[in-house]
Design a protein around this motif. Structure first.
Motif, PDB file in Angstrom:
ATOM      1  N   GLN B  19       0.842  -1.200   0.000  1.00  0.00           N
ATOM      2  CA  GLN B  19       0.000   0.000   0.000  1.00  0.00           C
ATOM      3  C   GLN B  19       0.876   1.249   0.000  1.00  0.00           C
ATOM      4  OE1 GLN B  19      -3.588  -1.897   2.755  1.00  0.00           O
ATOM      5  NE2 GLN B  19      -2.899   0.153   3.157  1.00  0.00           N
ATOM      6  N   LEU B  20       1.876   1.200   0.859  1.00  0.00           N
ATOM      7  CA  LEU B  20       2.769   2.346   1.003  1.00  0.00           C
ATOM      8  C   LEU B  20       3.487   2.642  -0.318  1.00  0.00           C
ATOM      9  CD1 LEU B  20       3.631   3.945   3.644  1.00  0.00           C
ATOM     10  CD2 LEU B  20       5.779   2.736   3.396  1.00  0.00           C
ATOM     11  N   GLN B  21       3.998   1.587  -0.958  1.00  0.00           N
ATOM     12  CA  GLN B  21       4.740   1.766  -2.209  1.00  0.00           C
ATOM     13  C   GLN B  21       3.821   2.241  -3.325  1.00  0.00           C
ATOM     14  OE1 GLN B  21       7.954   1.849  -2.467  1.00  0.00           O
ATOM     15  NE2 GLN B  21       8.073   1.348  -0.288  1.00  0.00           N
ATOM     16  N   CYS B  22       2.562   1.757  -3.323  1.00  0.00           N
ATOM     17  CA  CYS B  22       1.591   2.159  -4.338  1.00  0.00           C
ATOM     18  C   CYS B  22       1.311   3.656  -4.205  1.00  0.00           C
ATOM     19  CB  CYS B  22       0.313   1.343  -4.171  1.00  0.00           C
ATOM     20  SG  CYS B  22      -0.978   1.786  -5.341  1.00  0.00           S
ATOM     21  N   ALA B  23       1.089   4.092  -2.968  1.00  0.00           N
ATOM     22  CA  ALA B  23       0.819   5.510  -2.745  1.00  0.00           C
ATOM     23  C   ALA B  23       2.023   6.354  -3.155  1.00  0.00           C
ATOM     24  CB  ALA B  23       0.477   5.740  -1.275  1.00  0.00           C
ATOM     25  N   LEU B  24       3.192   5.870  -2.808  1.00  0.00           N
ATOM     26  CA  LEU B  24       4.422   6.596  -3.126  1.00  0.00           C
ATOM     27  C   LEU B  24       4.586   6.723  -4.639  1.00  0.00           C
ATOM     28  CD1 LEU B  24       6.855   7.841  -1.722  1.00  0.00           C
ATOM     29  CD2 LEU B  24       7.983   5.624  -1.845  1.00  0.00           C
ATOM     30  N   GLU B  25       4.284   5.634  -5.363  1.00  0.00           N
ATOM     31  CA  GLU B  25       4.394   5.641  -6.821  1.00  0.00           C
ATOM     32  C   GLU B  25       3.447   6.687  -7.420  1.00  0.00           C
ATOM     33  OE1 GLU B  25       6.455   4.228  -8.771  1.00  0.00           O
ATOM     34  OE2 GLU B  25       5.490   4.797 -10.653  1.00  0.00           O
ATOM     35  N   HIS B  26       2.308   6.890  -6.765  1.00  0.00           N
ATOM     36  CA  HIS B  26       1.337   7.843  -7.279  1.00  0.00           C
ATOM     37  C   HIS B  26       1.453   9.206  -6.591  1.00  0.00           C
ATOM     38  CE1 HIS B  26      -0.273   3.904  -8.488  1.00  0.00           C
ATOM     39  NE2 HIS B  26      -0.613   4.569  -9.580  1.00  0.00           N
ATOM     40  N   SER B  27       2.601   9.458  -5.980  1.00  0.00           N
ATOM     41  CA  SER B  27       2.840  10.772  -5.367  1.00  0.00           C
ATOM     42  C   SER B  27       3.540  11.663  -6.396  1.00  0.00           C
ATOM     43  CB  SER B  27       3.721  10.622  -4.126  1.00  0.00           C
ATOM     44  OG  SER B  27       5.034  10.220  -4.504  1.00  0.00           O
ATOM     45  N   ARG B  28       3.614  12.947  -6.111  1.00  0.00           N
ATOM     46  CA  ARG B  28       4.320  13.844  -7.031  1.00  0.00           C
ATOM     47  C   ARG B  28       5.827  13.720  -6.848  1.00  0.00           C
ATOM     48  NH1 ARG B  28       0.314  17.339  -5.330  1.00  0.00           N
ATOM     49  NH2 ARG B  28       1.750  18.542  -4.044  1.00  0.00           N
ATOM     50  N   SER B  29       6.252  13.616  -5.612  1.00  0.00           N
ATOM     51  CA  SER B  29       7.696  13.655  -5.341  1.00  0.00           C
ATOM     52  C   SER B  29       8.374  12.302  -5.496  1.00  0.00           C
ATOM     53  CB  SER B  29       7.925  14.149  -3.921  1.00  0.00           C
ATOM     54  OG  SER B  29       7.355  13.228  -3.013  1.00  0.00           O
ATOM     55  N   LEU B 124       1.497   1.216 -15.369  1.00  0.00           N
ATOM     56  CA  LEU B 124       1.841   1.123 -16.795  1.00  0.00           C
ATOM     57  C   LEU B 124       3.159   1.817 -17.144  1.00  0.00           C
ATOM     58  CD1 LEU B 124      -1.193   1.484 -19.231  1.00  0.00           C
ATOM     59  CD2 LEU B 124       0.434  -0.395 -18.944  1.00  0.00           C
ATOM     60  N   ALA B 125       3.338   3.011 -16.537  1.00  0.00           N
ATOM     61  CA  ALA B 125       4.550   3.771 -16.856  1.00  0.00           C
ATOM     62  C   ALA B 125       5.791   2.977 -16.466  1.00  0.00           C
ATOM     63  CB  ALA B 125       4.521   5.107 -16.128  1.00  0.00           C
ATOM     64  N   ARG B 126       5.725   2.311 -15.319  1.00  0.00           N
ATOM     65  CA  ARG B 126       6.860   1.501 -14.870  1.00  0.00           C
ATOM     66  C   ARG B 126       7.076   0.319 -15.803  1.00  0.00           C
ATOM     67  NH1 ARG B 126       8.010   2.003  -8.912  1.00  0.00           N
ATOM     68  NH2 ARG B 126       8.810  -0.131  -9.085  1.00  0.00           N
ATOM     69  N   ASP B 130      10.209  -1.382 -18.189  1.00  0.00           N
ATOM     70  CA  ASP B 130      10.640  -2.720 -17.757  1.00  0.00           C
ATOM     71  C   ASP B 130      10.891  -2.812 -16.252  1.00  0.00           C
ATOM     72  OD1 ASP B 130      12.444  -4.391 -20.433  1.00  0.00           O
ATOM     73  OD2 ASP B 130      10.343  -4.398 -19.821  1.00  0.00           O
ATOM     74  N   ARG B 131      10.102  -2.013 -15.514  1.00  0.00           N
ATOM     75  CA  ARG B 131      10.198  -2.120 -14.056  1.00  0.00           C
ATOM     76  C   ARG B 131       8.939  -2.801 -13.541  1.00  0.00           C
ATOM     77  NH1 ARG B 131      10.375   3.740 -12.399  1.00  0.00           N
ATOM     78  NH2 ARG B 131      10.578   2.971 -10.268  1.00  0.00           N
ATOM     79  N   LEU B 132       9.075  -3.505 -12.423  1.00  0.00           N
ATOM     80  CA  LEU B 132       7.932  -4.201 -11.827  1.00  0.00           C
ATOM     81  C   LEU B 132       6.936  -3.190 -11.273  1.00  0.00           C
ATOM     82  CD1 LEU B 132       9.839  -6.941  -9.813  1.00  0.00           C
ATOM     83  CD2 LEU B 132       8.280  -7.351 -11.731  1.00  0.00           C
ATOM     84  N   PRO B 133       5.656  -3.563 -11.158  1.00  0.00           N
ATOM     85  CA  PRO B 133       4.697  -2.691 -10.473  1.00  0.00           C
ATOM     86  C   PRO B 133       5.202  -2.381  -9.050  1.00  0.00           C
ATOM     87  CG  PRO B 133       3.548  -4.511 -11.527  1.00  0.00           C
ATOM     88  CD  PRO B 133       5.024  -4.792 -11.657  1.00  0.00           C
ATOM     89  N   ALA B 134       4.876  -1.191  -8.552  1.00  0.00           N
ATOM     90  CA  ALA B 134       5.413  -0.738  -7.261  1.00  0.00           C
ATOM     91  C   ALA B 134       5.061  -1.689  -6.119  1.00  0.00           C
ATOM     92  CB  ALA B 134       4.891   0.657  -6.948  1.00  0.00           C
TER      93      ALA B 134
END
Lengths: 640, 167
Positions: B19-29, B124-126, B130-134
């Motif tokens: 959850q934490l990584q997902c939120a971080l991936e969708h953060s601005r910073s 998708l962007a990741r 060729d990066r794994l989902p967050a």
């Protein structure tokens, strides 16, 4: 999972839901699922390279950035919890010692020595010459001697321990170098890159815990008795029904007796009573929560409104005009709940403030003045109650409290032969199986009070005398186990006979959580009385904290194990992430101190393991079978 | 990179790291200590749910015949190809929450701030980099895995057979 087995609490939880007020149980649900790493103790937050978490499913042994493995991480986290608990108890002890010093030096504020006999007895133990000294001069020396023990050895009350135990402590290097010093040393050892050996780490934790049990907590108990009077058996009542609709209700909450004693005194003041009448109240009702409640209950018979998980529920009755808190186990959530009612919440300790909550700082020299100010605030707030929000459950229960290590034998032996002989004889003859201490907190992860009640009921039905303190005692008080009549309703026949002859309940209330030191003392007296071996670990006794919550509970369990007692502790104190640490705490440590942990989560199975342990010790002592036979039945009964 | 997110329920500790990584991936910073101060706060699209002693992460399964896509009145939800993820166009979303009610997994939520729904975008962007989902990358026990669907069934068959042989 059921939230509580307490009818009054259940009603208040329903009321809270009706008002859309969030309580501890709602927050508990929001917190689910808990982080598995934290729960297993394999998350290391100590240095800034982390947090490091060891994958318990990892194919090979993982290590944190610094190279610490699960054993080191778990052991370090565990003893830091001990240090937290030992610090809380011991700092409480220091505050009492400081208050005694203040009283001895005539500092005013209404504090004075109450029990001069106990003062002299303790002075004798501390090697203080009392001839020709006034009470206050002795009290000053006693207070200073106790304060000295925070910095350096010897911790005088450890001399109360049986010789055999002292030898074990010497062999394992378990004598604390000072109450505070061991806590500091735990913090040092667990700093990045110091102690790596999990056994060495755990033994340092046990040493800090012993400094708590035989030092900080024990002097908190003894000096509180000197200041406020030694308890003697006293009748009272427990549960939320002790809150009165027509009186000003002041709930004292937290752990220290100093301010609450003064508030109780102020509530009897003629002028303030008159002021209460002028505001439309029929009187001033002081009751309490957690251990502050128990300090007042033990010495003066003031009723206990509830235990740890009841704190928000007391406010939800809508009839608490003021709640004043000191230190420890005060939920930050109280401020939110109090905000939904007229209740005035007051913090009083410089160590425990809450944003947005009125703070009236307790100072010894102004104790009386501050207590009057608080009572006046409560009375002034009485007319602000919202009539449509008053909802006090009727539930209350009678109880007897006020037992101590010193008066227990007067009760068991009678005034003319006040010794532990009758207790030891009852165990030797098989009328009693042994003694169990059921103590500790509430924990929102388990059904409120269920563990305490189920375990205690099981034990007394198997002829085990149960002694209690803290929230556990309040749980069983609410259930009616602390009435002498309960012996006939649920105790085994042998225990029933003892209770009938002596006139005691089958479950004895020994006080607050620092008063677990009274239990240590009682165990020493049992050994000294003779016939049951020469160490605490020889006695057919056991301890349990079936709903443990706080670091203090971890410290208590650790000094209990460090003193040779088999101790059931649930939920486990975040050690399961290391097989080695768990194995050491539940088995290996027995060779060092004679005691060990047992992490059984089911309270009935826990009780049966305590019973099995007592039977094992009875056998080792060569004692006869139980008088009213019920030997092996217990374990079979649960396995079916 | 193509594949599906597979959950090994036995390995989930419920730590919510996904959850934490997902939120971080969708953060601005994209930086934890900065992201916690962002407004609106970054939100996660995966949740760890617990029933009794079992905990497991749940997120959009990107259904082949997705009910949410069918009911969406503003074409905010779409599935461009059979093997493409179900995507949300936040601009088009009118916040009617029909998709929230029809999703069989309860993994679409209303975003209180944006007035639109919020759901997993499969990172998708990741994947394009060729990066794994967050969430997969953030899972410390590998309870969340990213696999090609073709791999999943043969692996299951082998695991099943090994179980029989060893028994």
């Amino acid at each position: 999972m059921k939230k509580t087995v307490d009818r009054a609490a259940e009603k208040m939880i329903e009321a809270a839901a009706g008002y859309s007020i969030k309580t501890v149980w709602d927050r508990h649900e929001t917190m689910e699922p808990r982080c598995g790493f934290g729960d297993l103790g394999i998350c290391c937050n100590i240095c800034l390279q982390g947090p490091c978490r060891i994958d318990p499913f990892g194919p090979s042994e993982q290590k944190g950035v610094c190279g610490a493995n699960a054993d080191t991480i778990v052991a370090r986290n565990f003893i830091r919890a001990i240090a937290g608990g030992a610090a809380a108890h011991s700092d409480h002890g220091r505050d009492i010692a400081t208050a005694l010093l203040h009283a001895a030096r005539g500092g005013g504020g209404g504090l004075r020595v109450t029990d001069t006999d106990k003062l002299k007895a303790i002075a004798g133990e501390l090697g203080i010459e009392t001839n020709g000294l006034s009470t206050n001069e002795i009290a000053e020396k006693v207070a200073l001697s106790c304060l000295e023990q925070f910095a350096r050895a010897p911790i005088s009350f450890m001399n109360r321990a049986p010789e055999a135990l002292k030898k074990k402590w010497t062999k394992a290097g378990l004598w604390p170098k000072g109450i505070d010093r061991e806590i500091v040393e735990v913090m040092h050892r667990t700093h990045a890159g110091v102690d790596v050996d999990y056994r060495n780490i755990i033994l340092a934790g046990i040493r800090a815990a012993l400094g708590d049990g035989w030092g900080g907590s024990m002097l908190a108990t003894d000096l509180s008795d000197i200041l406020f009077g030694s308890p003697s058996p006293i009748r009272s009542r427990a549960n939320l029904g002790v809150i009165k609709e027509d009186a000003v209700n002041i709930v004292v909450h937290g752990h220290e007796p100093t301010l609450s004693e003064m508030v109780a005194r102020a509530s009897r003041d003629g002028e303030l009573l008159e002021y209460a009448h002028q505001n439309g109240a029929k009187g001033i009702n002081v009751c309490g929560l957690c251990c502050t409640a128990i300090e007042l209950l033990m010495r003066q018979g003031y009723p206990a409104a509830g235990n740890f998980l009841s704190q928000e529920l007391a406010i939800i009755t809508g009839a608490v005009d003021l709640m004043c808190v000191d230190v420890q186990c005060i939920m930050p959530g109280l401020a939110d709940v109090a905000g939904c009612f007229h209740t005035e919440l007051i913090t009083t300790s410089p160590k425990a403030k809450m944003p947005g909550v009125t703070h009236i700082e307790f100072e010894e020299e102004k104790a009386q003045h501050i207590a009057h100010q608080i009572v006046r605030m409560a009375i002034k707030n009485f007319p602000n109650r919202r009539k449509d929000r008053i909802n006090i459950p009727e539930d209350t229960m009678d109880l007897v409290a006020g037992f101590t290590a010193e008066n227990i034998f007067t009760n068991l032996g009678g005034t003319f032969r006040s010794t532990y002989r009758p207790l030891n004889d009852a165990i030797i003859s098989g009328r009693l199986r042994g003694v169990a201490a059921v103590i500790g907190c509430n924990n929102a992860k388990v059904t409120h009070d269920e563990g305490h009640i189920a375990m205690t009921k099981r034990l007394i039905s198997r002829d085990v005398l149960v002694v209690q303190t803290g929230c556990s005692a309040t749980a069983c008080a609410k259930e009616g186990f602390l009435r002498p009549e309960s012996a006939f309703e649920m105790a085994g026949k042998g225990l029933q006979e003892i209770c009938e002859t002596v006139g005691i309940p089958p479950v004895l209330h020994l006080g607050s959580c620092v008063d677990n030191s009274r239990i240590l003392r009682a165990l020493c007296e049992m050994v000294n009385e003779g016939g049951l071996g020469d160490d605490i670990s020889d006695l057919p006794v056991a301890g349990a904290a079936p709903e443990a919550m706080s670091e203090k509970a971890v410290s208590i369990a650790s000094y209990t194990v460090g003193s040779g007692v088999f101790t059931v502790f649930s939920p486990p104190p975040r050690v399961e992430g290391s097989r080695n640490v768990t194995e050491f705490l539940t088995a290996g440590i027995e060779e060092v101190t004679g005691g060990k942990f047992c992490f059984e989560r089911d309270p009935i199975r826990g009780a049966d393991m305590m019973i099995a342990h007592m039977d094992e010790k009875r056998k080792a002592l060569g004692l006869s079978g139980m008088m009213y036979g019920k030997e092996a039945e217990t374990v079979e009964a649960t396995s079916s | 990179m193509k594949g599906v997110i597979v959950v090994d329920v036995e390995k989930c500790l419920g730590c919510k790291s996904c959850q934490l990584q997902c939120a971080l991936e969708h953060s601005r910073s994209k930086s934890l200590h900065e992201a916690i101060y962002e407004y609106p706060a970054p939100q996660w699209r995966i949740t760890v749910e617990a029933v009794d002693n079992l905990a497991a992460p749940l997120q959009c399964r990107h259904c082949e015949d997705a009910p949410c896509v069918q009911v969406c009145p503003s074409q905010a939800l779409s599935k461009p190809a059979a093997d493409a993820p179900v995507l949300l166009d936040g601009e088009r979303c009118i916040g009617c929450s029909l998709c929230v009610t029809v999703c069989p997994f309860g993994v679409i939520a209303m975003d209180g701030v944006a007035g639109a729904v919020i759901k997993c975008d499969f990172c998708l962007a990741r994947l394009e980099e060729d990066r794994l989902p967050a969430c997969v990358e953030g899972c410390p026990t590998n309870a969340l895995q990213f696999k090609r669907l073709e791999e999943v069934a043969p692996e299951k068959r082998k695991k099943y057979l090994t179980g029989i042989v060893l028994d």
